[in-house]
Design an enzyme around this catalytic site. Structure first.
Site, mmCIF file in Angstrom:
data_model
loop_
_atom_site.group_PDB
_atom_site.id
_atom_site.type_symbol
_atom_site.label_atom_id
_atom_site.label_comp_id
_atom_site.label_asym_id
_atom_site.label_seq_id
_atom_site.Cartn_x
_atom_site.Cartn_y
_atom_site.Cartn_z
ATOM 1 N N ARG A 9 0.808 -1.204 0.000
ATOM 2 C CA ARG A 9 0.000 0.000 0.000
ATOM 3 C C ARG A 9 0.856 1.276 0.000
ATOM 4 N NH1 ARG A 9 -0.317 -4.741 1.308
ATOM 5 N NH2 ARG A 9 0.093 -4.289 3.490
ATOM 6 N N CYS B 123 -5.403 -3.170 8.669
ATOM 7 C CA CYS B 123 -4.266 -2.536 7.990
ATOM 8 C C CYS B 123 -4.602 -1.068 7.870
ATOM 9 C CB CYS B 123 -4.027 -3.141 6.613
ATOM 10 S SG CYS B 123 -2.796 -2.236 5.621
ATOM 11 N N THR C 193 -2.843 1.488 6.371
ATOM 12 C CA THR C 193 -2.584 2.127 5.083
ATOM 13 C C THR C 193 -3.629 1.755 4.048
ATOM 14 O OG1 THR C 193 -0.240 1.907 5.660
ATOM 15 C CG2 THR C 193 -0.736 2.696 3.464
ATOM 16 N N THR D 221 3.074 4.082 8.761
ATOM 17 C CA THR D 221 3.875 3.964 7.557
ATOM 18 C C THR D 221 3.975 5.317 6.861
ATOM 19 O OG1 THR D 221 1.999 3.480 6.099
ATOM 20 C CG2 THR D 221 3.056 1.603 7.198
ATOM 21 N N LYS E 178 7.171 -7.663 9.524
ATOM 22 C CA LYS E 178 6.684 -8.393 8.358
ATOM 23 C C LYS E 178 7.576 -9.589 8.033
ATOM 24 C CE LYS E 178 4.183 -4.595 6.132
ATOM 25 N NZ LYS E 178 2.863 -5.267 6.079
ATOM 26 N N CYS F 256 0.012 1.682 12.548
ATOM 27 C CA CYS F 256 0.294 0.616 11.576
ATOM 28 C C CYS F 256 0.137 -0.667 12.361
ATOM 29 C CB CYS F 256 1.706 0.751 11.002
ATOM 30 S SG CYS F 256 2.269 -0.724 10.112
#
Length: 235
Positions: free
Chosen positions: A51, A85, A87, A129, A169, A199
């Site tokens: 994203r 999420c 973003t 982010t 991640k 985030c």
């Protein structure tokens, strides 16, 4: 069969954040037996294009992949959708316009979480982010509620915050704690009354070490509480 509201969860962004959302949804739900919990369907698709890259670097548009998940959740009989999420909410308007199902907005949930923590105004630190910050997803909504948003400077985003998100991640969750805690502490030193973990990878890193000595709004928990409120409305 007893009628119940079925929650759709559009996950996979990243996979650990979606899985943790399901766990927190379960743990935060007032329940004494299986049947007291919220029926839910998790659509976890890590193939959704990045994203942040889509928003600030001309990467592939994630909206078609997001809509693919939404169509799957519609077909599964869900009555609302939660997206763990932050973003991805940059495409909220397009998603909401294309489905009859209500989509629970994670930023509104985070704003409600600040109220739950007793934070009613003033400076708020924002860890997120680069894509979320560039889209001003939090700034506009929180400023409308009387907050001033403080974000890390660009150099710190590149050196500390984004690499820490990438560690989560990559399943190197414990390694993300120190840089994320440092970034949060710097925001408090600048005057933030609380820090929004904007985030869904960030709460995972922060939870891997000692609790921070100031209020934090965990957006995974905030969205879970919003989902519980939808599924089990008061009265």
């Amino acid at each position: 069969m007893k009628d119940a509201r079925v929650l759709g969860v559009l996950g996979g962004m990243g996979p650990l954040a979606g899985a943790t959302f399901m766990q927190r949804l379960t743990l935060l739900t007032p329940a004494e037996r299986d049947q007291d919990h919220i029926p839910s369907v998790l659509w976890s698709d890590p193939r959704v294009p990045d994203r942040t890259a889509a928003r600030i670097a001309g990467g592939e548009d994630p909206l078609p992949w997001l809509m693919r998940g939404i169509r799957g959740l519609e077909a599964a009989g869900c009555g609302a959708i939660a997206i763990p999420c932050n973003t991805a909410h940059g495409w909220f308007d397009g998603m909401q316009a294309a489905t009859r199902l209500p989509i629970l907005h994670i930023v509104e949930a985070a704003a409600d979480e600040l109220l739950r923590l007793g934070i009613t105004g003033g400076p708020i630190g924002l860890l997120a982010t680069k894509g979320t910050l560039a889209m001003r997803l939090y700034q506009e909504r929180l400023e409308s509620r009387g907050h001033e948003c403080l974000a890390p400077p660009a150099e710190e985003m590149d050196r500390v915050v984004m690499p820490a998100i990438e560690l989560v991640k990559a399943n190197k969750v414990s390694a993300a704690y120190a840089p994320l805690a440092e970034a949060a502490q710097r925001l408090v030193a600048r005057g933030a009354k609380a820090v929004v973990l904007g985030c869904t990878e960030i709460p995972l890193g922060i939870s891997a070490g000692p609790a921070l000595p100031f209020p934090v709004a965990d957006t995974i928990d905030a969205l879970a509480r919003a989902a519980i409120a939808w599924a089990k409305p008061a009265g």
